[in-house]
Enzyme design. Structure first.
Site, PDB file in Angstrom:
ATOM      1  N   ALA A  10      -5.017  -1.811   1.114  1.00  0.00           N
ATOM      2  CA  ALA A  10      -4.589  -1.895   2.518  1.00  0.00           C
ATOM      3  C   ALA A  10      -5.377  -0.913   3.388  1.00  0.00           C
ATOM      4  O   ALA A  10      -5.744   0.163   2.916  1.00  0.00           O
ATOM      5  CB  ALA A  10      -3.095  -1.608   2.623  1.00  0.00           C
TER       6      ALA A  10
ATOM      7  N   GLY B  40      -7.112  -3.704   4.302  1.00  0.00           N
ATOM      8  CA  GLY B  40      -7.718  -4.915   3.799  1.00  0.00           C
ATOM      9  C   GLY B  40      -9.141  -5.209   4.219  1.00  0.00           C
ATOM     10  O   GLY B  40      -9.701  -6.236   3.817  1.00  0.00           O
TER      11      GLY B  40
ATOM     12  N   LYS C  26     -12.068  -3.792   3.369  1.00  0.00           N
ATOM     13  CA  LYS C  26     -12.996  -3.840   2.239  1.00  0.00           C
ATOM     14  C   LYS C  26     -12.664  -5.010   1.319  1.00  0.00           C
ATOM     15  O   LYS C  26     -13.561  -5.588   0.691  1.00  0.00           O
ATOM     16  CB  LYS C  26     -12.974  -2.512   1.490  1.00  0.00           C
ATOM     17  CG  LYS C  26     -13.458  -1.323   2.317  1.00  0.00           C
ATOM     18  CD  LYS C  26     -13.464  -0.046   1.474  1.00  0.00           C
ATOM     19  CE  LYS C  26     -13.877   1.171   2.296  1.00  0.00           C
ATOM     20  NZ  LYS C  26     -12.855   1.552   3.301  1.00  0.00           N
TER      21      LYS C  26
ATOM     22  N   ARG D  49       2.407  -1.404   3.802  1.00  0.00           N
ATOM     23  CA  ARG D  49       0.961  -1.611   3.826  1.00  0.00           C
ATOM     24  C   ARG D  49       0.595  -2.909   3.110  1.00  0.00           C
ATOM     25  O   ARG D  49      -0.348  -3.606   3.498  1.00  0.00           O
ATOM     26  CB  ARG D  49       0.249  -0.418   3.195  1.00  0.00           C
ATOM     27  CG  ARG D  49       0.306   0.831   4.060  1.00  0.00           C
ATOM     28  CD  ARG D  49      -0.243   2.060   3.323  1.00  0.00           C
ATOM     29  NE  ARG D  49      -1.605   1.898   2.903  1.00  0.00           N
ATOM     30  CZ  ARG D  49      -2.668   2.098   3.678  1.00  0.00           C
ATOM     31  NH1 ARG D  49      -2.511   2.469   4.943  1.00  0.00           N
ATOM     32  NH2 ARG D  49      -3.893   1.942   3.211  1.00  0.00           N
TER      33      ARG D  49
ATOM     34  N   ASP E 262     -10.730   3.094  -3.124  1.00  0.00           N
ATOM     35  CA  ASP E 262     -10.797   3.758  -1.823  1.00  0.00           C
ATOM     36  C   ASP E 262      -9.507   4.572  -1.707  1.00  0.00           C
ATOM     37  O   ASP E 262      -8.505   4.102  -1.185  1.00  0.00           O
ATOM     38  CB  ASP E 262     -10.914   2.714  -0.712  1.00  0.00           C
ATOM     39  CG  ASP E 262     -11.149   3.333   0.645  1.00  0.00           C
ATOM     40  OD1 ASP E 262     -11.723   4.426   0.706  1.00  0.00           O
ATOM     41  OD2 ASP E 262     -10.740   2.728   1.656  1.00  0.00           O
TER      42      ASP E 262
ATOM     43  N   CYS F 114     -12.153   8.689   2.911  1.00  0.00           N
ATOM     44  CA  CYS F 114     -12.591   9.028   4.270  1.00  0.00           C
ATOM     45  C   CYS F 114     -12.339  10.511   4.534  1.00  0.00           C
ATOM     46  O   CYS F 114     -12.177  10.929   5.675  1.00  0.00           O
ATOM     47  CB  CYS F 114     -11.892   8.158   5.309  1.00  0.00           C
ATOM     48  SG  CYS F 114     -10.098   8.220   5.278  1.00  0.00           S
TER      49      CYS F 114
END
Length: 262
Positions: A77, A79, A81, A104, A148, A201
């Site tokens: 989530a 979503g 990627k 999510r 991720d 990130c």
């Protein structure tokens, strides 16, 4: 560190923490994090456009998914990627899009439903497993895994005064523990010879290359790092990062490509 240092507010602690990492670069980097994002429209093979950071598209493509692959998007989530991966698979193979949060996950399902072609949807499954315990669910299963990982997301923190005030240096420490557990689970779930793309990130090395360093300590001999050189990236000890002050606002996004060897 659970308590704030000597009554310092979160903003001051935050700036001190990242100033120590980025030194004289921090003021410029901080200013770039506060600027409005510049998402781009992604529509390749989709039914409608989805707007996301260009760095996310670059990241998802680094996994080098091939048609027919069995792929896990471990923390999928919202979503974006997932859509990039689905656009490569084109309904072949299998794509599991996972997120532990029910809220999510609902958003993830909506993104898939509104952007993926109907004929491809049978090859995509949404699940709600705890990524940190994935090795209990499946082992030696996937050709490619995108992890991720949930992270400090400093860009969000800086733009949210409430989140900034609550920030303490314990945040990246706690997240790094969870991130390693997820990465260790991914190493069990991927096939020998398969690939994991670890990304965050986060700006903090503790959540980025130091998670990879810990994998060398705890899982030595079971994997190797694959060199990658995507656009806009800066090398770190392990992996690379795209930072907004040197990429016209893209990122931040860290990534490291891992191949399981045993």
């Amino acid at each position: 560190m659970g308590k704030k240092q000597k009554g310092k507010g979160g903003k001051l602690l935050f700036d001190e923490y990242y100033q120590q990492i980025f030194l004289e670069r921090w003021p410029t980097l901080r200013a770039s994090l506060l600027e409005d994002r510049q998402p781009i429209a992604f529509k390749q093979e989709l039914t409608s456009e989805y707007y996301l950071d260009e760095a996310s598209i670059i990241c998802a493509r680094l996994l080098d998914v091939q048609p027919g692959d069995n792929v896990l998007d471990m923390c999928a989530a919202p979503g974006g990627k997932t859509l990039v991966i689905a656009s490569i698979l084109k309904g072949t193979g299998f794509l599991r899009a996972n997120d532990r949060s029910s809220a999510r996950r609902a958003r993830l399902r909506n993104v898939i439903d509104t952007h993926i072609r109907d004929e491809w949807k049978a090859s995509i499954s949404v699940s709600g497993h705890d990524a940190a315990k994935w090795g209990l669910y499946e082992q030696n299963t996937y050709d490619r895994i995108l992890l991720d990982a949930p992270c400090s997301s400093e860009r969000h923190v800086l733009c949210d005064s409430s989140a900034l005030e609550k920030w303490t240096p314990s945040r990246p420490k706690h997240l790094a523990i969870q991130q390693f557990a997820m990465l260790a689970g991914a190493l069990e779930a991927v096939k020998v010879g398969g690939y994991i793309l670890y990304s965050t990130c986060a700006l903090a090395p503790l959540e980025d290359e130091e998670v990879i360093s810990k994998l060398f300590t705890k899982r030595e001999g079971r994997f190797e790092l694959i060199p990658i050189d995507p656009p806009y990236c800066e090398k770190r000890t392990y992996g690379s990062i795209i930072l907004p002050d040197s990429s016209s606002g893209k990122g931040p996004l860290y990534f490291c490509l891992i191949r399981r060897t045993s």
